[in-house]
Design an enzyme around this catalytic site. Sequence first.
Site, PDB file in Angstrom:
ATOM      1  N   SER A 561       0.845  -1.184   0.000  1.00  0.00           N
ATOM      2  CA  SER A 561       0.000   0.000   0.000  1.00  0.00           C
ATOM      3  C   SER A 561       0.889   1.245   0.000  1.00  0.00           C
ATOM      4  CB  SER A 561      -0.948  -0.046   1.202  1.00  0.00           C
ATOM      5  OG  SER A 561      -1.989   0.882   1.062  1.00  0.00           O
ATOM      6  N   ASP A 644      -8.511  -5.285  -6.003  1.00  0.00           N
ATOM      7  CA  ASP A 644      -8.083  -4.118  -5.230  1.00  0.00           C
ATOM      8  C   ASP A 644      -8.650  -2.875  -5.897  1.00  0.00           C
ATOM      9  OD1 ASP A 644      -6.922  -2.154  -3.759  1.00  0.00           O
ATOM     10  OD2 ASP A 644      -4.857  -2.836  -4.021  1.00  0.00           O
ATOM     11  N   HIS A 676      -7.015  -5.786  -1.702  1.00  0.00           N
ATOM     12  CA  HIS A 676      -5.798  -5.090  -1.262  1.00  0.00           C
ATOM     13  C   HIS A 676      -4.909  -6.010  -0.431  1.00  0.00           C
ATOM     14  CE1 HIS A 676      -3.689  -1.302  -1.052  1.00  0.00           C
ATOM     15  NE2 HIS A 676      -3.730  -1.236   0.261  1.00  0.00           N
TER      16      HIS A 676
END
Length: 708
Positions: A561, A644, A676
Amino acid sequence: MISISDWRYRQFVAHLQHVAASCCGDFAVYTSTNYSFEDQEATTVWEQLNLRSGDISIWTTDSNISEVVFVGPSDTSILYINATNEEGDGGISLYTADAAHLESASLVASLPAPFSGLKAVTARSGDIHFLVAAQAYPNGTAYNEDLAETPASTARIYADIYVRHWDTYLTPERYAVFGGVLARRNGTYSNPSSSSASYSLRGELTNYVTGKCNATCAESPVQPFGGSGDSYDISPDGSQVVFLTKNIDLPLANFTSSQIYWVPFSGSVNDSVPINPIGATPGVEGASASPTFSKDGSKIAYFQMNGIYYESDRNIIYVANANPANFNITSVAGNWDRSPDVLAWDNDGRVLYVAAPDLGRERVFPVPIDAAADYKPVNITDEGVVAGMQVLANNQILVSDSKIWSSRDIYTVSSAGNVTNIYLQANLVDPELSGLGPQDVSEFYFSSNSTEIDLQSWIIYPANFSTDNTYPLAFLVHGGPQGGHYNSWSTRWNYKVWADQGYVVIAPNPTASSGWGQNLTDAVSAHWGDYPYWDLVYAWDYVNTSLPYVDSARGIAAGASFGGYMMNWIQGHPLGRQFNALVTHDGVTNTLADYATEELWFINHDQGGIFTSPNETSTYYRWNPILYYENWATPHFVVHNDLDYRLPVSEGLMLFNMLQVKGVPSKFLNFPDENHWVLNRENSLVWHREIYKWINYYSGLSDAKSPY
């Protein structure tokens, strides 16, 4: 030592959930899951913890029991959800039982939808009042995918922002809180006996949420992560309900604002009243969380942030009267420079126990509800990150937490901070975690040019570590960016699994990290590419000059991320040349494409404003990793998943394509069924094996002839 093959093989303590303690505090039950990679199958059982003797035993092997609440005419009476029903139509069943005689359970209701999030209390009448949640059609009836008609077309049409969220395209169906009554049919409440009482569902369930609409419609629990624990509650006498929803007067994608509504249990959505609408407390407009009734039902505690665009603003504790005529909201320890996210009332309604990130841990703090703004709470727990807590009848606090070396610990602590009983320490009972302990972990503080305070980093050592040897560096950067590396167990990024490949793991907490004061967390806004980058440079310098057992010349770096973004940023900057390999998991490659995300409030805040023209004064332009494409040279492993929607898969594909065209050694891993995060156990095993094959080759830990 944890090997790749066994680190998640035994999860019976890694996934302790649904901890429910009896009202008298004699025992608790919880789920325990064990996954076998050999058989590719998970086994879930319920275990019983005797809170007096500390003995742990199998309570039931029935994995269809998904949630349990202690409620009913005796101390051992329970209500539980069975994940199927007799109709086999995708619904669930409710059963009552004596926890000591589960074989005599009685079916009391069959509900025609996959309800979850059970909360239940005994009303003054002796009836059981309960809450559950499920998706609902716009007309308020519960949605059941198994019974829904399949449309002739798969088209989706949207006229407003918020097309999709996390891993799901939004549909007209929204989550709602439903209430129901299990009427007592025999036995007397004044002479309770679990054997003489039976119940049946009275009437229909009441939907308290659906139909409250303006710019958008109410939804509770708030998705994608909201659950019963932080979205709704029922008063101890069963007469009142509170629920949390995003602000119905504002567009969902642009604002974090959310409100808590009060409604009588016997009422409906039309009777709901907002407790904390914008303007109720001046300057308080942001996200709310965890509405919770006091034990006598007279007060409601909750958290709320000030900022209306900022999901990581500081949570402030508030207490309101459970009285719609005068909620009389007051803040509690309002200037405390921590952001609590878990709360529980004490038994007399005078103290709140809250858990908050604090110096790389998540600690429990008692806070009197009349605490002045300048009150500074003192922690009563130390190491670990709290997963849940419950105040028992004897005023002890039952805590479930994890640590870097232990997937789950369960213990009680007194209000003064004395640990009174330790019931479970996973590293001492799970053979796969044998030998793990606090000796595997240490920390250091270092200075940086971005902040006046010293910054913290964890050190995690490999098995059989010795300061006489040297080990390659694994430099891990956390996501968020607001968040942190904490002393906690993870089944996704497990520090000890990385270390036991043969690395010394360094996990720094740079600018944006939570638990060192709100200023450090806030400082990352509009500064993605400078403050945290400089902090990481200073962390690397400290390791390189101060830790002789770390071989920085053989180092690798990895992040997910925001940590993935930072890998892409590092790739084009001098720090990138200090590593032999990089790993990006679902990170941003092109900040000019940030508006492909779903929660626009996040990117608007973190980039310092809305997207306008991409000129050199814009942070969307300034902090773009592809501006430094000419410098990319370090071998790079890229992971990005199809589901995601926070950071679309095109970001990973772009990164991989650019690396390949430039001739930088690179590899792309994609999971079409993951979001994600990588949650499927078999996918996770592939994730670990592929990444470790890559980094172990470039760090010299592997004697393989190729990283491919």
